[in-house]
Design an enzyme around this catalytic site. Structure first.
Site, PDB file in Angstrom:
ATOM      1  N   THR A 116       0.603  -1.198   0.201  1.00 43.76           N
ATOM      2  CA  THR A 116       0.135   0.220   0.120  1.00 43.76           C
ATOM      3  C   THR A 116       1.017   1.063  -0.113  1.00 43.76           C
ATOM      4  O   THR A 116       2.255   1.187   0.786  1.00 43.76           O
ATOM      5  CB  THR A 116      -1.422  -0.162   1.022  1.00 43.76           C
ATOM      6  OG1 THR A 116      -1.223  -1.395   1.419  1.00 43.76           O
ATOM      7  CG2 THR A 116      -1.756   1.406   1.469  1.00 43.76           C
ATOM      8  N   PRO A 167       0.591   5.991   0.514  1.00 44.18           N
ATOM      9  CA  PRO A 167      -0.140   7.076   0.440  1.00 44.18           C
ATOM     10  C   PRO A 167      -1.537   7.000  -0.894  1.00 44.18           C
ATOM     11  O   PRO A 167      -2.599   7.253  -0.483  1.00 44.18           O
ATOM     12  CB  PRO A 167      -0.020   7.757   0.789  1.00 44.18           C
ATOM     13  CG  PRO A 167       1.784   7.766   0.763  1.00 44.18           C
ATOM     14  CD  PRO A 167       1.495   6.125  -0.301  1.00 44.18           C
ATOM     15  N   SER A 194      -6.975   0.308  -2.369  1.00 39.11           N
ATOM     16  CA  SER A 194      -7.671  -0.844  -3.399  1.00 39.11           C
ATOM     17  C   SER A 194      -7.125  -1.230  -4.708  1.00 39.11           C
ATOM     18  O   SER A 194      -7.410  -2.242  -5.286  1.00 39.11           O
ATOM     19  CB  SER A 194      -8.784  -0.382  -3.050  1.00 39.11           C
ATOM     20  OG  SER A 194      -9.179  -0.147  -1.689  1.00 39.11           O
ATOM     21  N   GLU A 212      -6.165  -5.903   4.196  1.00 41.34           N
ATOM     22  CA  GLU A 212      -6.000  -7.404   3.081  1.00 41.34           C
ATOM     23  C   GLU A 212      -7.288  -7.185   1.975  1.00 41.34           C
ATOM     24  O   GLU A 212      -7.566  -7.763   2.301  1.00 41.34           O
ATOM     25  CB  GLU A 212      -5.810  -8.380   3.434  1.00 41.34           C
ATOM     26  CG  GLU A 212      -5.028  -8.203   4.495  1.00 41.34           C
ATOM     27  CD  GLU A 212      -3.532  -9.335   4.665  1.00 41.34           C
ATOM     28  OE1 GLU A 212      -3.413 -10.305   3.947  1.00 41.34           O
ATOM     29  OE2 GLU A 212      -3.195  -9.296   6.174  1.00 41.34           O
TER      30      GLU A 212
HETATM   31  C1  LIG Z   1      -3.827  -0.924  11.070  1.00 44.43           C
HETATM   32  C2  LIG Z   1      -3.015  -0.886   9.129  1.00 44.43           C
HETATM   33  C3  LIG Z   1      -2.530  -1.722   8.790  1.00 44.43           C
HETATM   34  C4  LIG Z   1      -2.515  -2.214   7.628  1.00 44.43           C
HETATM   35  N1  LIG Z   1      -1.331  -3.335   7.194  1.00 44.43           N
HETATM   36  C5  LIG Z   1      -0.503  -3.192   5.564  1.00 44.43           C
HETATM   37  C6  LIG Z   1       0.174  -4.053   5.582  1.00 44.43           C
HETATM   38  O1  LIG Z   1       0.648  -4.742   6.077  1.00 44.43           O
HETATM   39  N2  LIG Z   1       1.102  -4.068   4.287  1.00 44.43           N
HETATM   40  C7  LIG Z   1      -0.443  -3.365   3.099  1.00 44.43           C
HETATM   41  O2  LIG Z   1       0.547  -3.072   2.337  1.00 44.43           O
HETATM   42  N3  LIG Z   1      -1.150  -2.464   3.348  1.00 44.43           N
HETATM   43  C8  LIG Z   1      -1.505  -2.143   5.088  1.00 44.43           C
HETATM   44  N4  LIG Z   1      -2.744  -1.756   4.872  1.00 44.43           N
HETATM   45  C9  LIG Z   1      -2.831  -1.271   4.516  1.00 44.43           C
HETATM   46  C10 LIG Z   1      -4.531  -1.292   3.867  1.00 44.43           C
HETATM   47  O3  LIG Z   1      -4.588  -2.778   3.110  1.00 44.43           O
HETATM   48  C11 LIG Z   1      -5.467  -0.547   2.878  1.00 44.43           C
HETATM   49  O4  LIG Z   1      -5.738   0.561   3.889  1.00 44.43           O
HETATM   50  C12 LIG Z   1      -6.741  -1.355   2.098  1.00 44.43           C
HETATM   51  O5  LIG Z   1      -6.295  -2.460   1.338  1.00 44.43           O
HETATM   52  C13 LIG Z   1      -7.305  -0.497   1.323  1.00 44.43           C
HETATM   53  O6  LIG Z   1      -7.104   0.922   0.249  1.00 44.43           O
HETATM   54  P1  LIG Z   1      -7.157   2.322   1.128  1.00 44.43           P
HETATM   55  O7  LIG Z   1      -6.743   2.449   2.776  1.00 44.43           O
HETATM   56  O8  LIG Z   1      -6.225   3.359   0.541  1.00 44.43           O
HETATM   57  O9  LIG Z   1      -8.452   2.738   0.824  1.00 44.43           O
HETATM   58  P2  LIG Z   1      -9.714   3.000  -0.298  1.00 44.43           P
HETATM   59  O10 LIG Z   1      -8.793   2.066  -1.406  1.00 44.43           O
HETATM   60  O11 LIG Z   1      -9.180   4.473  -0.501  1.00 44.43           O
HETATM   61  O12 LIG Z   1     -10.791   3.306  -0.605  1.00 44.43           O
HETATM   62  C14 LIG Z   1     -11.899   3.533   1.053  1.00 44.43           C
HETATM   63  C15 LIG Z   1     -13.652   3.378   0.231  1.00 44.43           C
HETATM   64  O13 LIG Z   1     -13.286   2.626  -1.312  1.00 44.43           O
HETATM   65  C16 LIG Z   1     -13.843   2.317  -1.755  1.00 44.43           C
HETATM   66  N5  LIG Z   1     -13.584   1.050  -3.037  1.00 44.43           N
HETATM   67  C17 LIG Z   1     -12.645   1.269  -3.163  1.00 44.43           C
HETATM   68  N6  LIG Z   1     -12.341   0.552  -4.823  1.00 44.43           N
HETATM   69  C18 LIG Z   1     -13.715   0.397  -4.798  1.00 44.43           C
HETATM   70  C19 LIG Z   1     -14.029   0.009  -5.916  1.00 44.43           C
HETATM   71  N7  LIG Z   1     -13.575  -0.287  -7.092  1.00 44.43           N
HETATM   72  N8  LIG Z   1     -15.209  -0.273  -6.037  1.00 44.43           N
HETATM   73  C20 LIG Z   1     -16.097   0.057  -4.487  1.00 44.43           C
HETATM   74  N9  LIG Z   1     -15.341   0.007  -3.420  1.00 44.43           N
HETATM   75  C21 LIG Z   1     -14.525   0.823  -3.708  1.00 44.43           C
HETATM   76  C22 LIG Z   1     -12.889   0.892  -0.377  1.00 44.43           C
HETATM   77  O14 LIG Z   1     -14.362  -0.608  -0.382  1.00 44.43           O
HETATM   78  C23 LIG Z   1     -13.281   1.740   1.115  1.00 44.43           C
HETATM   79  O15 LIG Z   1     -14.372   1.360   1.297  1.00 44.43           O
HETATM   80  C24 LIG Z   1      -2.592  -1.652   6.347  1.00 44.43           C
HETATM   81  C25 LIG Z   1      -3.968  -0.931   6.761  1.00 44.43           C
HETATM   82  C26 LIG Z   1      -4.297  -0.407   8.163  1.00 44.43           C
HETATM   83  C27 LIG Z   1      -5.298   0.650   8.667  1.00 44.43           C
END
Ligand SMILES: Cc1cc2nc3c(=O)[nH]c(=O)nc-3n(C[C@H](O)[C@H](O)[C@H](O)COP(=O)(O)OP(=O)(O)OC[C@H]3O[C@@H](n4cnc5c(N)ncnc54)[C@H](O)[C@@H]3O)c2cc1C
Length: 385
Positions: free
Chosen positions: A127, A129, A133, A364
């Site tokens: 992931t 900034p 997803s 995940e």
């Molecule tokens: C405590 C914590 C630990 C983590 N650990 C790791 C790690 O070890 N390694 C790592 O790589 N990542 C890690 N992550 C990151 C995590 O996997 C991401 O936060 C997650 O994949 C979601 O991405 P985002 O936060 O950018 O949300 P976004 O992708 O911006 O999503 C925001 C909202 O939009 C929705 N959305 C996005 N795309 C679509 C779509 N096509 N259709 C419908 N809805 C959609 C999502 O479901 C969500 O509701 C961690 C996160 C946290 C909070």
């Protein structure tokens, strides 16, 4: 045919994990949560008992257990403390299982024994900034040098990122190629240009380390590449197949913990001259939790059985992950209801269960992403983009 009967060995592993969780993890969970303390001493104990890298073959330092046995371990650790369960999931599923599947022999020999013994922690840096997803849209770049690669970019929300000795870094080698240009690198975190900083203020998982990583022209040799250039996206997706299973199993632990805490409390707490367990509406809360717990466990075991049988299981793993994570949130929430005001403070584990469960529907792959994976499998239509 799926057989849910546990073998003698699986029963023994479950008992060992349950005892270990009650003796070592549960007593420390509240204070580690309160103090935002990443308990490296406890992590070492978890490694010593063989719970890091349990699915790794014995020749590389693991226990060589199957996925169903792994689920039993993760459930118990998850019941004890989700911050510690995160360590088990990240190291075992995201990092070790990727190296087992994609690593060259030298990479396996170098890293797996260290990861299984806890000598080194690993993190999974996908992931960014601007990229969550939509994981194929990475900004981190890897450029060819003489005999190696130079990597630059930012990674966000990386579990264990401040403590890991090894980072699996996913980077784009050719933006025109989109997901076919992504490569995965095994990057030692003491490499010049690699730095990390802690992310504070989390709702839950406060005893877990979460980091922002910065790679500023980090140089790695060709041998650091895992798989071929262009395999990176496949590496990430296969890691998530194992990681989602692990998260789901940990959530079964939260569900089970919610049931156990609620039953105990409902039998002790008296109102209107009788234990609150005698009220039908309290029993309804408990019954709903039990049903969700059993359903979640069944889905996890089915996904594990498919993995152990070498059958395709991406959709079934997503179903288990989606259901178990949402069930953990709702069981923990109901458990607070059973506890009344006492459920709102950390004398009982249930408020922590809710805060810790909440992230599992996000990381995940969010619940929405799991639904899109399941919907795509059912309809043959990709609704993700
Ligand atoms: C405590 C914590 C630990 C983590 N650990 C790791 C790690 O070890 N390694 C790592 O790589 N990542 C890690 N992550 C990151 C995590 O996997 C991401 O936060 C997650 O994949 C979601 O991405 P985002 O936060 O950018 O949300 P976004 O992708 O911006 O999503 C925001 C909202 O939009 C929705 N959305 C996005 N795309 C679509 C779509 N096509 N259709 C419908 N809805 C959609 C999502 O479901 C969500 O509701 C961690 C996160 C946290 C909070």
């Amino acid at each position: 045919m799926i057989d849910f009967e546990l073998t003698d060995e699986q029963r023994l592993v479950r008992e060992t994990a349950r005892d270990f969780a009650d003796r070592e993890i549960v007593p420390r969970a509240r204070d580690n949560d309160r103090n935002e303390h990443f308990d490296t001493e406890l992590v070492q104990k978890i490694a010593d008992v063989g719970f890091l890298g349990a699915i790794v073959p014995e020749e590389y330092g693991g226990r060589g257990v199957d996925y169903r046995t792994y689920a039993l371990i993760v459930e118990e650790v998850g019941r004890g403390c989700s911050a510690m369960r995160t360590v088990v999931s990240v190291v075992t599923s995201l990092v070790c299982s990727s190296i087992v599947r994609w690593g060259r022999e030298e990479q396996k020999r170098e890293w797996l024994p260290q990861l299984c013994t806890g000598e080194a922690l690993g993190c999974f840096a996908l992931t960014e900034p601007d990229t969550g997803s939509d994981a194929s849209n990475l900004r981190t770049r890897a450029e060819r040098t003489d005999g190696g690669w130079r990597i630059s970019g930012q990674k966000q929300w990386i579990s264990l990122g401040n403590y890991a000795k090894l980072a699996l870094v996913f980077a784009q080698t050719d933006p025109d190629e989109r997901h076919r240009g992504i490569a995965c690198f095994l990057v030692p975190t003491d490499s010049p240009g690699f730095s990390s900083s802690a992310i504070h203020g989390k709702l839950g998982l406060r005893g877990s380390d979460t980091a922002e990583l910065s790679l500023d022209g980090v140089e790695v040799p060709d041998e650091a590449l895992m798989g071929d250039v262009g395999d990176g996206f496949k590496v990430a997706m296969s890691a998530l197949d194992s990681g989602r299973f692990s998260v789901a199993a940990g959530c079964v632990g939260i569900c089970q913990g919610s049931v156990e805490a609620s039953v105990e409390y409902a039998k002790e707490r008296k109102q209107f001259d009788r234990p609150i367990a005698a009220f039908q509406l309290v029993q309804e809360l408990i019954a709903d939790m039990v049903v969700e717990t059993e359903a979640a466990r069944g889905l996890v075991w089915r996904a594990g059985w498919l993995k152990d049988s070498g059958k395709p299981n991406t959709t079934e793993t997503s179903i288990a992950k989606l259901y178990s994570t949402e069930a953990a949130v709702s069981c923990a929430n109901r458990a607070i209801q059973v506890h009344g005001g006492s459920g709102y403070v950390d004398d009982y584990p249930v408020e922590r269960y809710l805060r810790d469960a909440r992230v599992t529907t996000l990381y995940e792959g969010t619940s929405q992403i799991q639904k899109l994976i399941i919907g795509r499998a059912m309809t043959g239509v990709n609704a993700m983009t």
